[in-house]
Design an enzyme around this catalytic site. Sequence first.
Site, PDB file in Angstrom:
ATOM      1  N   ASP A  97       0.848  -0.998   0.122  1.00  0.00           N
ATOM      2  CA  ASP A  97      -0.147   0.049   0.076  1.00  0.00           C
ATOM      3  C   ASP A  97       0.972   1.155   0.160  1.00  0.00           C
ATOM      4  OD1 ASP A  97       0.816  -0.731   2.383  1.00  0.00           O
ATOM      5  OD2 ASP A  97      -1.118  -1.118   3.436  1.00  0.00           O
ATOM      6  N   CYS A 146       1.385   4.986   9.470  1.00  0.00           N
ATOM      7  CA  CYS A 146       1.415   3.384   9.605  1.00  0.00           C
ATOM      8  C   CYS A 146       2.331   2.493   8.877  1.00  0.00           C
ATOM      9  CB  CYS A 146      -0.131   3.224   8.865  1.00  0.00           C
ATOM     10  SG  CYS A 146      -0.983   1.702   9.498  1.00  0.00           S
ATOM     11  N   HIS A 149       3.663   2.787   5.716  1.00  0.00           N
ATOM     12  CA  HIS A 149       3.689   2.277   4.403  1.00  0.00           C
ATOM     13  C   HIS A 149       4.865   2.788   3.684  1.00  0.00           C
ATOM     14  CE1 HIS A 149      -1.055   2.260   4.492  1.00  0.00           C
ATOM     15  NE2 HIS A 149      -0.644   1.578   5.428  1.00  0.00           N
ATOM     16  N   GLU A 153      -5.724   3.165   3.515  1.00  0.00           N
ATOM     17  CA  GLU A 153      -6.467   3.619   4.706  1.00  0.00           C
ATOM     18  C   GLU A 153      -7.992   3.973   4.521  1.00  0.00           C
ATOM     19  OE1 GLU A 153      -5.070   3.387   7.287  1.00  0.00           O
ATOM     20  OE2 GLU A 153      -2.599   3.328   6.994  1.00  0.00           O
ATOM     21  N   HIS A 176       2.239  -6.237   6.847  1.00  0.00           N
ATOM     22  CA  HIS A 176       1.982  -4.924   7.465  1.00  0.00           C
ATOM     23  C   HIS A 176       3.182  -4.850   8.583  1.00  0.00           C
ATOM     24  CE1 HIS A 176       0.339  -1.647   9.444  1.00  0.00           C
ATOM     25  NE2 HIS A 176      -0.766  -1.627   8.485  1.00  0.00           N
ATOM     26  N   HIS A 193      -0.447   4.296  13.557  1.00  0.00           N
ATOM     27  CA  HIS A 193      -1.278   5.556  13.540  1.00  0.00           C
ATOM     28  C   HIS A 193      -0.879   6.745  14.355  1.00  0.00           C
ATOM     29  CE1 HIS A 193      -4.833   4.032  11.138  1.00  0.00           C
ATOM     30  NE2 HIS A 193      -3.629   3.334  10.729  1.00  0.00           N
TER      31      HIS A 193
END
Length: 384
Positions: A75, A100, A102, A134, A161, A356
């Site tokens: 992502d 996050c 990415h 997101e 992730h 986050h």
Amino acid sequence: MAILSEDELIQIRRHLHEIPELALHEQETHDYLLEIIKGFKQDYLTIEVPKELPTAILVLIKGRNPQRTIGYRTDIDALRVEEKTNLPYSSKHPGVMHACGHDIHMTVALGLLNYFSEKQPQDNLLFFFQPAEESESGGKQAYEKGVLQGKFKPDEFYGLHDNPELPAGAIGCRMGTLFAGTTEVNIDLWGKGGHAAFPQNANDTVVAAASLIMQIQTIISRSIDPIQSGVITLGKIEAGTIRNVIAGHARIEGTIRGLTQKMILHIDHRLKDVCEGIARSYNMKVKLDLNQGGYWPVENNPKLTKNFISYMKNNPKVNFIETAPKMTGEDFGFLLAKFPGTMFWLGVGDPGAQLHSATLKPDEKSVQRGIDAIKGFLINRMEN
């Protein structure tokens, strides 16, 4: 271009960190990724920017003796968060941050793509740089718009992730569900406003909303198996304008989380029942809106995940950690409902921070370690 060094990868990651962009607006990120990819050896590469999803990038590496197409997704979007890390390469875009991780995801994908552009793989490899994880359900959009069809259709799909709780470079995974699915809940109640001194002439939505909220709490405690997992959180309620006026409208907003799609649909059904009951009991209109979008549970394919875990466990160079499921959401779950595959964690060693968070500082050692572990798995997978 030769195989990128760890230092070069870190510089790429830092530049990506400086230019975070929100869902479906990742143009600067897209252009930088494309510039890097076009600098790789092109002998086996097919690059496509789908017109249906213009900030996405698809890169197909032709295998030397392909039996399958193995997909790898990263992502590329960021979050509406004001960065507070004080890093020299902090976000240059006010109010937007890769909170996050990415930027780590993209760098690992670029490292893998770079390696296999130099060392032709046995199977076809598809790299999908996906916008809008997101929000806006980028994975679902890609599928429904036909982006992942034809030569760009994977036979199996993998993605990672980052996880600040795991040591830098560690690989975490589990059989079954890795991430929960999520559904947005919006409930509007319409009654009749009136003077606080004459309740008999009004129909109080605050009272009805209070009853509804309490009944909703029983869905988890009394309508699902206690050994299974589900969550309903109602995080926002609005009603009324002044203390001595009975409110004729109330709005409740919340979220559902579940570890299987079957569980989410069961909670949805019970929520509808409760809302219908409140409407009848209080003689008012109750409107329930449920919006799941592409945020389905990340349910790992049993066969492929067993193989993935076996490889990582038996590789002495990999720090493998079996992880518990999380109630956070990820739109890769929608793609795993359409293509068999596995999602896993990459540890980034920042235990004091959360995803986050405005202070998230991933350990950059995780990048090369992640590339090495995943590269080894992909080579092993192509040989079996």
